[in-house]
Design an enzyme around this catalytic site. Sequence first.
Site, short mmCIF file in Angstrom:
data_model
loop_
_atom_site.label_atom_id
_atom_site.label_comp_id
_atom_site.label_asym_id
_atom_site.label_seq_id
_atom_site.Cartn_x
_atom_site.Cartn_y
_atom_site.Cartn_z
CE LYS A 128 -45.40 -23.12 -23.25
NZ LYS A 128 -44.10 -23.44 -23.87
CD GLU A 159 -56.78 -33.56 -28.70
OE1 GLU A 159 -56.71 -34.94 -29.02
OE2 GLU A 159 -58.18 -33.35 -29.00
CB CYS A 216 -49.89 -37.89 -30.71
SG CYS A 216 -50.86 -36.85 -31.86
CD GLU A 229 -46.08 -40.38 -27.13
OE1 GLU A 229 -45.90 -39.80 -25.99
OE2 GLU A 229 -46.88 -40.18 -27.95
P1 NAD Z 1 -44.77 -31.73 -23.43
O1 NAD Z 1 -46.11 -32.24 -22.85
O2 NAD Z 1 -43.11 -31.66 -23.07
O3 NAD Z 1 -45.01 -30.25 -23.76
C1 NAD Z 1 -46.18 -29.50 -24.40
C2 NAD Z 1 -46.20 -28.05 -24.15
O4 NAD Z 1 -46.35 -28.08 -22.72
C3 NAD Z 1 -45.08 -27.22 -24.58
O5 NAD Z 1 -45.38 -26.22 -24.97
C4 NAD Z 1 -44.50 -26.99 -23.27
O6 NAD Z 1 -43.56 -25.93 -23.03
C5 NAD Z 1 -45.69 -27.05 -22.24
N1 NAD Z 1 -45.54 -27.40 -20.77
C6 NAD Z 1 -44.33 -28.26 -20.46
N2 NAD Z 1 -44.43 -28.15 -19.09
C7 NAD Z 1 -45.71 -27.44 -18.67
C8 NAD Z 1 -46.33 -27.05 -17.39
N3 NAD Z 1 -45.85 -27.60 -16.27
N4 NAD Z 1 -47.66 -26.30 -17.40
C9 NAD Z 1 -48.04 -26.02 -18.55
N5 NAD Z 1 -47.15 -26.23 -19.82
C10 NAD Z 1 -46.26 -27.06 -19.79
O7 NAD Z 1 -44.82 -32.27 -24.93
P2 NAD Z 1 -43.84 -32.24 -26.37
O8 NAD Z 1 -42.49 -32.80 -25.99
O9 NAD Z 1 -43.77 -30.66 -26.68
O10 NAD Z 1 -44.50 -32.89 -27.45
C11 NAD Z 1 -44.74 -34.41 -27.57
C12 NAD Z 1 -45.88 -34.95 -26.75
O11 NAD Z 1 -47.02 -34.40 -27.27
C13 NAD Z 1 -46.10 -36.41 -27.07
O12 NAD Z 1 -46.31 -37.12 -26.04
C14 NAD Z 1 -47.03 -36.53 -28.22
O13 NAD Z 1 -47.79 -37.79 -28.16
C15 NAD Z 1 -47.91 -35.39 -27.74
N6 NAD Z 1 -48.87 -34.83 -28.79
C16 NAD Z 1 -50.33 -35.45 -28.68
C17 NAD Z 1 -51.02 -34.89 -29.79
C18 NAD Z 1 -52.52 -35.23 -29.80
O14 NAD Z 1 -53.20 -34.56 -30.46
N7 NAD Z 1 -52.88 -36.13 -29.12
C19 NAD Z 1 -50.55 -34.02 -30.82
C20 NAD Z 1 -48.96 -33.92 -30.94
C21 NAD Z 1 -48.43 -34.29 -29.81
#
Ligand code: NAD
Length: 490
Positions: free
Chosen positions: A184, A259, A292, A393
């Site tokens: 997804k 993550e 991240c 963050e």
């Molecule tokens: P997000 O949490 O908004 O979304 C991540 C994914 O989850 C997307 O595909 C989104 O559509 C999906 N999603 C959203 N709501 C959901 C739900 N209720 N149930 C299941 N899936 C759902 O994050 P983002 O804005 O896409 O990315 C930024 C964040 O990701 C930042 O906090 C960043 O630190 C983190 N990140 C972490 C790592 C790591 O390896 N630790 C790497 C990259 C990004």
Amino acid sequence: MIRLAMAAHTPVAAGLWIDGRSVSARSGQSAPVLNPATGEILARVAQAGPEDVDAAVAAARRSWERGDWRRATVAERARVLLRLAERIREEAEELAALESRNVGKPIAEARGEVEMGAACFQYYAGLIPAFGGRTVPLSAPGTGLTFREPVGVCGLIVPWNFPFAITTWKVSPALALGNSVVVKPASATPLSALRLAELAAEAGLPPGVLNVVPGPGGAAGSALARHPDVRKISFTGSTEVGSEVMRTAAGDVKRVSLELGGKSASLIFADADLEKAGASVSGSFGNAGQDCCARSRVLVERPVYEEVVERFVARVQALRVGDPQNAATEIGSLISPSHRDKVDGWVRRGVAEGATLCTGGRPLAGDPFDRGSFYAPAVFRDVTPGMAIAQEEIFGPVVSLLPFDTEEEAIRLANGTIYGLSGSLWTRDVGRALRVVRAIETGVISVNTSWSVHLEMPFGGVKRSGVGRELGPSALDHYSEWKSVFIADS
Ligand code: NAD
């Protein structure tokens, strides 16, 4: 299909990828996917709802039951993964351009991510022949054996900041072990995952083993986390959504790895090579800070604080912000106008709380900036540990520089957030480096460099930065189960 459209610079209609082919969403819904640097519509992509997730999981489940991937020999699976790595490399320029245009990130960074994706498939293809159980000496009369078996259908949820790389980090170990997966992607950035599915089919992956369902997180993502036939969820994204996914997946006790977010620190000690420590700028502003691992806090030993602030600000002012397709560009567009406004809101809050904004910290205007969501990289000084900009963050090009007086204080400050993902320290003293490395609560830390992600080493966080590790040999543990077998002597 996606490739042709990108070459022609015309928007394309892209479907979901289910059971080895592109299909429309059952609801008929689709959404535009934009180039954040220009506002150009790149594609209209089908939007999966729960019923499409059901179809994708059913396809994955059928492939699992059919067994042509799960029961293929390691040599056969490795051959397909190596062919896929080769196809990614053959299409590297096209994939990098696609990723750069969909995320608004500099083409040079996108090229690095595509190569890392290819290397991931190659790496896990190399590991699986040696991955297995063992015979176990027992206190009972008989023989003990352990098997390492794939988990089943895995749901892989990916964010928008490194869509291709993070997809490959999850897909490659999962497929290497014989699992079937449903990916997804984030709604804003589904294109490279869809293209990966096309390339995997060309490489010989049987239908249904890799499915891709772009769609809203609240509908498609949560349907995947809830689905009873999904045995494992690997999620990368924000801490807030990650904890919700964990709760959803707890319903039927799925395996979960997360993550999540970070607020990593770069610690610069007075004995550091300050010229070299200047490279910490790249660790703070890579991917426009939408990383991240971004070192969004720079902690500096007081005797060199003024000098480091001066050097840091000068280097930030020299960063080339602009057209992501230009090979010299170092900072591209943020992902969307709303995200840029959010980042700007944090900057305004930092100013209101009394931090001094040394440079940047405003939306950029004029050509080519007006078409996208460009933001002038911001550096704050006179930041105190309790300020929101030192705790939250921000996920944008905003860095806080804080002074410290002792090693103990530096460690306390570094550990003083809810996160624990990454970080760096800069010193010439090996003893100090080892002491501090041990004392920092983090999953990953680098010494005298900002480079933190290596595909051969586990990557992930502690505290609210997540659970579990991707990459390295240990990622294989997440996508496999132990089975213990006892054979009685008589
Ligand atoms: P997000 O949490 O908004 O979304 C991540 C994914 O989850 C997307 O595909 C989104 O559509 C999906 N999603 C959203 N709501 C959901 C739900 N209720 N149930 C299941 N899936 C759902 O994050 P983002 O804005 O896409 O990315 C930024 C964040 O990701 C930042 O906090 C960043 O630190 C983190 N990140 C972490 C790592 C790591 O390896 N630790 C790497 C990259 C990004």
